[in-house]
Design a protein around this motif. Structure first.
Motif, short mmCIF file in Angstrom:
data_model
loop_
_atom_site.label_atom_id
_atom_site.label_comp_id
_atom_site.label_asym_id
_atom_site.label_seq_id
_atom_site.Cartn_x
_atom_site.Cartn_y
_atom_site.Cartn_z
N LEU A 195 10.34 13.78 -8.31
CA LEU A 195 11.46 13.03 -8.88
C LEU A 195 12.03 12.12 -7.80
CD1 LEU A 195 13.51 12.41 -11.11
CD2 LEU A 195 14.84 14.37 -10.33
N HIS A 196 12.14 10.84 -8.10
CA HIS A 196 12.64 9.86 -7.14
C HIS A 196 14.13 10.09 -6.89
CE1 HIS A 196 13.55 5.89 -5.39
NE2 HIS A 196 12.26 5.83 -5.11
N HIS A 197 14.54 9.87 -5.64
CA HIS A 197 15.94 10.15 -5.28
C HIS A 197 16.91 9.13 -5.85
CE1 HIS A 197 16.69 7.04 -2.09
NE2 HIS A 197 15.38 6.98 -2.15
N ALA A 198 16.39 7.98 -6.28
CA ALA A 198 17.23 6.96 -6.90
C ALA A 198 16.44 6.33 -8.05
CB ALA A 198 17.67 5.92 -5.86
N MET A 199 15.98 5.08 -7.87
CA MET A 199 15.10 4.46 -8.86
C MET A 199 14.23 3.44 -8.17
SD MET A 199 13.91 4.43 -11.85
CE MET A 199 15.09 5.58 -12.56
N MET A 200 12.93 3.49 -8.44
CA MET A 200 12.02 2.50 -7.91
C MET A 200 12.40 1.14 -8.47
SD MET A 200 10.71 5.55 -9.01
CE MET A 200 9.53 5.39 -10.34
N GLY A 201 12.30 0.10 -7.64
CA GLY A 201 12.66 -1.24 -8.11
C GLY A 201 11.78 -1.71 -9.25
N THR A 202 10.49 -1.41 -9.15
CA THR A 202 9.58 -1.82 -10.22
C THR A 202 9.87 -1.08 -11.52
OG1 THR A 202 8.02 -0.23 -9.27
CG2 THR A 202 7.68 -2.55 -8.75
N ALA A 203 10.22 0.19 -11.41
CA ALA A 203 10.59 0.95 -12.61
C ALA A 203 11.89 0.42 -13.20
CB ALA A 203 10.71 2.44 -12.29
N ALA A 204 12.79 -0.06 -12.34
CA ALA A 204 14.03 -0.66 -12.84
C ALA A 204 13.72 -1.91 -13.66
CB ALA A 204 14.96 -1.01 -11.67
N GLN A 219 -2.32 7.67 -8.20
CA GLN A 219 -1.03 8.36 -8.17
C GLN A 219 0.16 7.42 -8.34
OE1 GLN A 219 -1.39 10.31 -4.31
NE2 GLN A 219 -2.02 12.20 -5.30
N HIS A 220 0.00 6.18 -7.89
CA HIS A 220 1.14 5.25 -7.88
C HIS A 220 1.48 4.72 -9.27
CE1 HIS A 220 4.01 2.47 -6.27
NE2 HIS A 220 3.29 1.40 -6.52
N THR A 221 0.45 4.57 -10.11
CA THR A 221 0.67 4.05 -11.46
C THR A 221 -0.14 4.87 -12.46
OG1 THR A 221 -1.15 2.45 -11.18
CG2 THR A 221 1.10 1.69 -10.68
N PRO A 222 0.39 5.01 -13.69
CA PRO A 222 1.71 4.57 -14.12
C PRO A 222 2.80 5.54 -13.65
CG PRO A 222 0.67 5.76 -15.90
CD PRO A 222 -0.34 5.69 -14.78
N LYS A 223 4.05 5.12 -13.82
CA LYS A 223 5.17 6.01 -13.61
C LYS A 223 5.49 6.73 -14.92
CE LYS A 223 5.75 4.44 -9.42
NZ LYS A 223 5.19 5.23 -8.29
N ARG A 263 15.62 9.14 -15.42
CA ARG A 263 15.04 9.83 -14.28
C ARG A 263 13.55 9.46 -14.24
NH1 ARG A 263 19.74 10.05 -13.77
NH2 ARG A 263 21.02 11.82 -13.11
N ALA A 264 13.02 9.21 -13.03
CA ALA A 264 11.64 8.75 -12.92
C ALA A 264 10.91 9.48 -11.81
CB ALA A 264 11.60 7.24 -12.66
N MET A 265 9.64 9.73 -12.04
CA MET A 265 8.78 10.38 -11.06
C MET A 265 8.04 9.33 -10.24
SD MET A 265 9.27 13.62 -11.65
CE MET A 265 7.88 14.46 -10.89
N SER A 266 7.86 9.63 -8.95
CA SER A 266 7.10 8.75 -8.07
C SER A 266 6.23 9.60 -7.17
CB SER A 266 8.04 7.89 -7.23
OG SER A 266 7.31 7.05 -6.36
N MET A 267 4.93 9.38 -7.24
CA MET A 267 3.95 10.13 -6.42
C MET A 267 4.16 11.63 -6.57
SD MET A 267 2.08 7.72 -5.10
CE MET A 267 1.20 8.39 -3.69
N GLY A 268 4.39 12.07 -7.80
CA GLY A 268 4.46 13.50 -8.09
C GLY A 268 5.78 14.17 -7.86
N GLY A 273 0.83 -1.21 0.00
CA GLY A 273 0.00 0.00 0.00
C GLY A 273 0.86 1.25 0.00
N GLN A 274 0.76 2.05 -1.07
CA GLN A 274 1.47 3.33 -1.15
C GLN A 274 0.57 4.40 -0.55
OE1 GLN A 274 4.70 4.18 -2.85
NE2 GLN A 274 4.30 5.95 -1.57
#
Length: 389
Positions: free
Chosen positions: A309-318, A270-274, A302-307, A89-90
């Motif tokens: 920019l993610h500080h690294a990379m989401m595992g699912t986006a990887a 908000q969680h999907t899609p990225k 570079r990827a956005m998460s919940m509005g 749950g996000q």
């Protein structure tokens, strides 16, 4: 006036990959929260400290970022040949909303450790020393994930020398295998195309690779939106116009992918899609200050998460990155230099990450049987979390 006391719920606070969250055993939750619905959502919102108009989550366990506003519920699996069911749950930060529409790949690395330590894995599978393969059923997306958990003297080995960009301290390596990673909501390429023309009002026509792998993701070329792919958080997250632009792209990508039927529905998903932007490899300074050389990576992402920019990379986006990179002709593959490849090393704001995937063309359709990467995980605190009844 009399107020009801707080209730105590057994919980474990864990880091998994570059994320952290509050983990629960399903049977430890209050009975009304053991089933999906308002009671469960309200409990998790209060645990994390949402909704918080100050966007700090001071009165909860959340860290006021998409990477730290997360919850996990685990139980013995009801699925044949699986060890544990994993529900993610996000939790929104400033809204009373828990998004159940996708997985968290980073926290997946902690799922295996929690399952072993909390008796959710048959003891006969666990060696005194070695590695146990925990077969996880990811409930949100109806997919199988294999988590390779290192064991020492019959217990989970958490410490080690594996370094993960985006995480300050080394730990034990946890290998993840995402089986048949096309997302449970549809085909690998929901539009049937490797590259689409995505019309976004106020922005124009963009090239886009829209893929359901790991998590539904809309990939665009950095150059088409005025970026070069080496941006750090401060360049995006403090720019209201940039955030609005990227959210608009995400929303219209969701519509094009068939994840929503009306553009207004994106606000409640908000969680999907990225949305992520890609560019050819380029030397840059990561957020830690270290230099990431273009000779050490295949591309930058570079990827956005919940509005944000993610500080690294989401595992699912990887997983989405690795899958798209393995398929010649996608924007990710082209940014990496094109051609056939079974792994890709990409640069993100905190450093680099390598992810592998093998793709085959079957009857005119691309199929990916497995994507893999390494993360790490450890328990930060365990005991009870307290919430007002």
């Amino acid at each position: 006036m009399a107020f009801k006391p707080q209730i105590k719920v057994p919980a474990t606070y864990m880091r998994g990959g570059t994320s952290k969250g509050v983990f629960f055993n399903l049977t430890d939750l209050p009975e009304p929260a053991q089933v999906a619905g308002e009671a469960r959502d309200n409990l998790l919102l209060r645990v994390i400290g949402s909704p918080d108009p100050y966007q700090k989550q001071t009165d909860g366990m959340g860290g006021a970022t998409s990477s730290t506003s997360k919850t996990v519920i685990l139980s013995k699996s009801a699925k044949p040949d699986h060890d544990v069911d994993y529900l993610f749950g996000q939790v929104a930060i400033d809204k009373a909303f828990v998004d159940w529409s996708g997985n968290c790949g980073n926290l997946t690395s902690a799922v295996g450790a929690f399952a072993v330590s909390n008796g959710l894995v048959d003891a006969s599978k666990i060696p005194d020393n070695g590695v146990v393969e925990v077969k996880v059923w990811q409930v949100n997306i109806s997919k199988t994930i294999i988590v390779h958990v290192p064991i020492t003297n019959g217990e989970v080995q958490e410490t080690g020398d594996f370094e993960l960009d985006g995480v300050t301290f080394p730990a034990a390596e946890v290998k993840l295998e995402f089986m048949d990673p096309a997302d449970g909501e549809g085909a690998l390429f929901p539009t049937g195309n490797l590259v689409d023309e995505l019309e976004v009002p106020g922005i124009g026509m963009l090239s886009a690779t829209m893929i359901n792998a790991g998590i539904p993701t809309v990939f665009i070329n950095a150059s088409e939106v005025g970026y070069d792919g080496t941006e750090l958080q401060e360049a995006i997250n403090g720019d209201a116009s940039a955030l609005e632009k990227l959210e608009t792209i995400r929303a219209y990508g969701a519509l094009k992918m068939g994840l929503i039927s009306h553009i207004d529905e994106a606000k409640a998903r908000q969680h999907t899609p990225k949305v992520a932007w890609v560019a050819p490899a380029k030397t840059y300074h990561a957020s830690s200050g270290k230099v990431v050389s273009d000779t050490d990576i295949d591309l930058v992402v570079r990827a956005m998460s919940m509005g944000k920019l993610h500080h690294a990379m989401m595992g699912t986006a990887a997983v989405a990155i690795g899958t798209a990179a393995a398929i010649p002709g996608t924007l990710v593959n082209l940014a990496a230099g094109g051609g056939e490849r079974q792994e890709v090393n990409f640069g993100h704001p905190s450093g680099t990450l390598k992810v592998g995937a093998a793709a085959t063309l079957v009857d005119g359709n691309w199929q990916v049987t497995k994507a893999s990467m390494s993360r790490s995980a450890r328990v930060l605190m365990e005991g009870w979390v307290r919430v007002p009844e």
